[in-house]
Design a protein around this motif. Sequence first.
Motif, PDB file in Angstrom:
ATOM      1  N   LEU A 190       0.841  -1.187   0.000  1.00  0.00           N
ATOM      2  CA  LEU A 190       0.000   0.000   0.000  1.00  0.00           C
ATOM      3  C   LEU A 190       0.884   1.248   0.000  1.00  0.00           C
ATOM      4  O   LEU A 190       1.613   1.489   0.961  1.00  0.00           O
ATOM      5  CB  LEU A 190      -0.899   0.034   1.248  1.00  0.00           C
ATOM      6  N   ASP A 191       0.843   2.003  -1.085  1.00  0.00           N
ATOM      7  CA  ASP A 191       1.538   3.280  -1.143  1.00  0.00           C
ATOM      8  C   ASP A 191       3.032   3.143  -0.839  1.00  0.00           C
ATOM      9  O   ASP A 191       3.628   4.004  -0.204  1.00  0.00           O
ATOM     10  CB  ASP A 191       0.892   4.275  -0.165  1.00  0.00           C
ATOM     11  N   LEU A 192       3.643   2.051  -1.293  1.00  0.00           N
ATOM     12  CA  LEU A 192       5.079   1.892  -1.123  1.00  0.00           C
ATOM     13  C   LEU A 192       5.811   2.687  -2.201  1.00  0.00           C
ATOM     14  O   LEU A 192       5.395   2.712  -3.364  1.00  0.00           O
ATOM     15  CB  LEU A 192       5.471   0.417  -1.196  1.00  0.00           C
ATOM     16  N   ARG A 244      -5.924   4.010   6.564  1.00  0.00           N
ATOM     17  CA  ARG A 244      -7.212   4.720   6.635  1.00  0.00           C
ATOM     18  C   ARG A 244      -7.705   5.079   5.232  1.00  0.00           C
ATOM     19  O   ARG A 244      -8.907   4.972   4.930  1.00  0.00           O
ATOM     20  CB  ARG A 244      -7.084   5.969   7.511  1.00  0.00           C
ATOM     21  N   ASP A 245      -6.782   5.508   4.368  1.00  0.00           N
ATOM     22  CA  ASP A 245      -7.175   5.874   3.001  1.00  0.00           C
ATOM     23  C   ASP A 245      -7.618   4.643   2.220  1.00  0.00           C
ATOM     24  O   ASP A 245      -8.546   4.710   1.415  1.00  0.00           O
ATOM     25  CB  ASP A 245      -6.003   6.551   2.290  1.00  0.00           C
ATOM     26  N   TYR A 246      -6.931   3.526   2.462  1.00  0.00           N
ATOM     27  CA  TYR A 246      -7.302   2.292   1.769  1.00  0.00           C
ATOM     28  C   TYR A 246      -8.722   1.878   2.120  1.00  0.00           C
ATOM     29  O   TYR A 246      -9.536   1.591   1.227  1.00  0.00           O
ATOM     30  CB  TYR A 246      -6.318   1.179   2.134  1.00  0.00           C
ATOM     31  N   PHE A 247      -9.059   1.833   3.415  1.00  0.00           N
ATOM     32  CA  PHE A 247     -10.392   1.383   3.823  1.00  0.00           C
ATOM     33  C   PHE A 247     -11.480   2.326   3.309  1.00  0.00           C
ATOM     34  O   PHE A 247     -12.537   1.868   2.856  1.00  0.00           O
ATOM     35  CB  PHE A 247     -10.468   1.261   5.340  1.00  0.00           C
ATOM     36  N   GLN A 248     -11.217   3.612   3.353  1.00  0.00           N
ATOM     37  CA  GLN A 248     -12.211   4.551   2.849  1.00  0.00           C
ATOM     38  C   GLN A 248     -12.373   4.431   1.335  1.00  0.00           C
ATOM     39  O   GLN A 248     -13.478   4.574   0.806  1.00  0.00           O
ATOM     40  CB  GLN A 248     -11.821   5.974   3.252  1.00  0.00           C
ATOM     41  N   TRP A 274     -19.766  -0.894  12.208  1.00  0.00           N
ATOM     42  CA  TRP A 274     -19.156  -2.006  11.496  1.00  0.00           C
ATOM     43  C   TRP A 274     -17.756  -1.580  11.056  1.00  0.00           C
ATOM     44  O   TRP A 274     -17.384  -0.419  11.178  1.00  0.00           O
ATOM     45  CB  TRP A 274     -20.003  -2.407  10.283  1.00  0.00           C
ATOM     46  N   ALA A 275     -16.973  -2.527  10.557  1.00  0.00           N
ATOM     47  CA  ALA A 275     -15.610  -2.189  10.157  1.00  0.00           C
ATOM     48  C   ALA A 275     -15.187  -3.010   8.953  1.00  0.00           C
ATOM     49  O   ALA A 275     -15.777  -4.046   8.633  1.00  0.00           O
ATOM     50  CB  ALA A 275     -14.636  -2.427  11.312  1.00  0.00           C
ATOM     51  N   LEU A 276     -14.143  -2.514   8.294  1.00  0.00           N
ATOM     52  CA  LEU A 276     -13.451  -3.255   7.246  1.00  0.00           C
ATOM     53  C   LEU A 276     -12.085  -3.657   7.769  1.00  0.00           C
ATOM     54  O   LEU A 276     -11.370  -2.829   8.336  1.00  0.00           O
ATOM     55  CB  LEU A 276     -13.267  -2.390   6.000  1.00  0.00           C
ATOM     56  N   ALA A 292     -19.391  -9.563  -1.086  1.00  0.00           N
ATOM     57  CA  ALA A 292     -19.851  -9.995  -2.404  1.00  0.00           C
ATOM     58  C   ALA A 292     -19.416  -9.025  -3.488  1.00  0.00           C
ATOM     59  O   ALA A 292     -19.473  -9.361  -4.677  1.00  0.00           O
ATOM     60  CB  ALA A 292     -21.374 -10.138  -2.401  1.00  0.00           C
ATOM     61  N   ASP A 293     -18.971  -7.826  -3.097  1.00  0.00           N
ATOM     62  CA  ASP A 293     -18.475  -6.853  -4.070  1.00  0.00           C
ATOM     63  C   ASP A 293     -17.187  -7.383  -4.714  1.00  0.00           C
ATOM     64  O   ASP A 293     -16.410  -8.110  -4.095  1.00  0.00           O
ATOM     65  CB  ASP A 293     -18.180  -5.517  -3.384  1.00  0.00           C
ATOM     66  N   HIS A 294     -16.958  -7.003  -5.946  1.00  0.00           N
ATOM     67  CA  HIS A 294     -15.741  -7.409  -6.639  1.00  0.00           C
ATOM     68  C   HIS A 294     -14.625  -6.417  -6.287  1.00  0.00           C
ATOM     69  O   HIS A 294     -14.419  -5.416  -6.964  1.00  0.00           O
ATOM     70  CB  HIS A 294     -15.983  -7.462  -8.143  1.00  0.00           C
ATOM     71  N   LEU A 295     -13.925  -6.728  -5.211  1.00  0.00           N
ATOM     72  CA  LEU A 295     -12.884  -5.842  -4.708  1.00  0.00           C
ATOM     73  C   LEU A 295     -11.547  -6.567  -4.722  1.00  0.00           C
ATOM     74  O   LEU A 295     -11.477  -7.762  -4.388  1.00  0.00           O
ATOM     75  CB  LEU A 295     -13.212  -5.398  -3.282  1.00  0.00           C
ATOM     76  N   PRO A 296     -10.482  -5.878  -5.102  1.00  0.00           N
ATOM     77  CA  PRO A 296      -9.172  -6.544  -5.151  1.00  0.00           C
ATOM     78  C   PRO A 296      -8.648  -6.866  -3.757  1.00  0.00           C
ATOM     79  O   PRO A 296      -8.852  -6.118  -2.809  1.00  0.00           O
ATOM     80  CB  PRO A 296      -8.279  -5.509  -5.854  1.00  0.00           C
ATOM     81  N   ALA A 297      -7.976  -8.001  -3.651  1.00  0.00           N
ATOM     82  CA  ALA A 297      -7.321  -8.359  -2.395  1.00  0.00           C
ATOM     83  C   ALA A 297      -6.065  -7.521  -2.227  1.00  0.00           C
ATOM     84  O   ALA A 297      -5.494  -7.012  -3.189  1.00  0.00           O
ATOM     85  CB  ALA A 297      -6.981  -9.845  -2.388  1.00  0.00           C
ATOM     86  N   LEU A 298      -5.637  -7.381  -0.990  1.00  0.00           N
ATOM     87  CA  LEU A 298      -4.472  -6.571  -0.664  1.00  0.00           C
ATOM     88  C   LEU A 298      -3.234  -7.465  -0.598  1.00  0.00           C
ATOM     89  O   LEU A 298      -3.196  -8.421   0.176  1.00  0.00           O
ATOM     90  CB  LEU A 298      -4.706  -5.876   0.673  1.00  0.00           C
ATOM     91  N   PRO A 299      -2.200  -7.179  -1.402  1.00  0.00           N
ATOM     92  CA  PRO A 299      -0.995  -8.025  -1.369  1.00  0.00           C
ATOM     93  C   PRO A 299      -0.223  -7.857  -0.065  1.00  0.00           C
ATOM     94  O   PRO A 299      -0.009  -6.743   0.408  1.00  0.00           O
ATOM     95  CB  PRO A 299      -0.171  -7.524  -2.560  1.00  0.00           C
TER      96      PRO A 299
END
Length: 302
Positions: free
Chosen positions: A156-158, A207-211, A243-245, A267-274
């Motif tokens: 994330l943001d590396l 925080r930016d990722y979850f939002q 609730w939370a992510l 169920a949303d098509h969301l990318p996984a986090l490496p």
Amino acid sequence: MAKDANFTLVQLRYFLAAAELGSMTAAAQRINVSQSAVSTAVTHLERELGVQLLIRRHAKGLSLTGAGERFLHELRGFLTHADELAESARSLGSDLFGELAVGCFQTLAPFYLPRLLRQFAESHPAVRIEVHEGDTPAMQESLRTGECELALLYDLDLDADIEREVLAMAPPYALVPEGHRLADSGSARLADLAEEPMILLDLPVSRDYFQSVVAKAGGEPRVRHRTKSYETVRALVAAGHGWALLNQRPAHDRTYDGARVVDLPLADHLPALPLVLAKLRGVRLTGRAQAFAAVCREALRA
């Protein structure tokens, strides 16, 4: 023909201390030598190299020149490998030993570090590992300064100077309290939760990722509480505050106070986090770091 530079490892270590501390006096205190010894060593090093490394400002300490910055960057890796060479010579072919500093993103540490440290110790019991935990900016800086050789992070943001190797993928999921209207549904869509208050893991970059995940699903997060603690997020959700992510799943569904949470695949098509193993680009890893990387690959990819 240019003459070969003539300097010692001791002089290099004196320069390193002065550069890191910004003071000849502080460097002398750290190394337990006289200030004149440090000053003489640095002056000799600059003369041999034919370049000014430090700017001396009266009453304002030391600052690195541009050449000094580049030299310091290379020097840290050189000294690390010099130590490893000496240890290898002393060991004469025996197993790895010495010290290894690794970094870990703070929310990943309790999930992975205990197992990684145990497995590494089983194969390399003579290596002492020092662990540094922190957020993404702190871990990147630790890699740059040489405080850590390797770090376990999210991709994330590396920055471009951080080289990474993907070890695993961590898809986001929703966390709701026991008794929530969706708790027994088996999965959820972010649109189903968008109107409810959210508990945000409030770490830099995270925080930016979850939002952004909520925004990609077409919603606007309604953040009620923010916390830098992973377990506080879970406790607030369990208590019904929202609730939370999250991305990492504990082995149990109980919080510290005994309440229960329910994790729901999205169920949303969301990318996984490496999940990645990161190092500073261009830096050659020591044998100890290479061995630790091998353990990480085996453990996480399994």
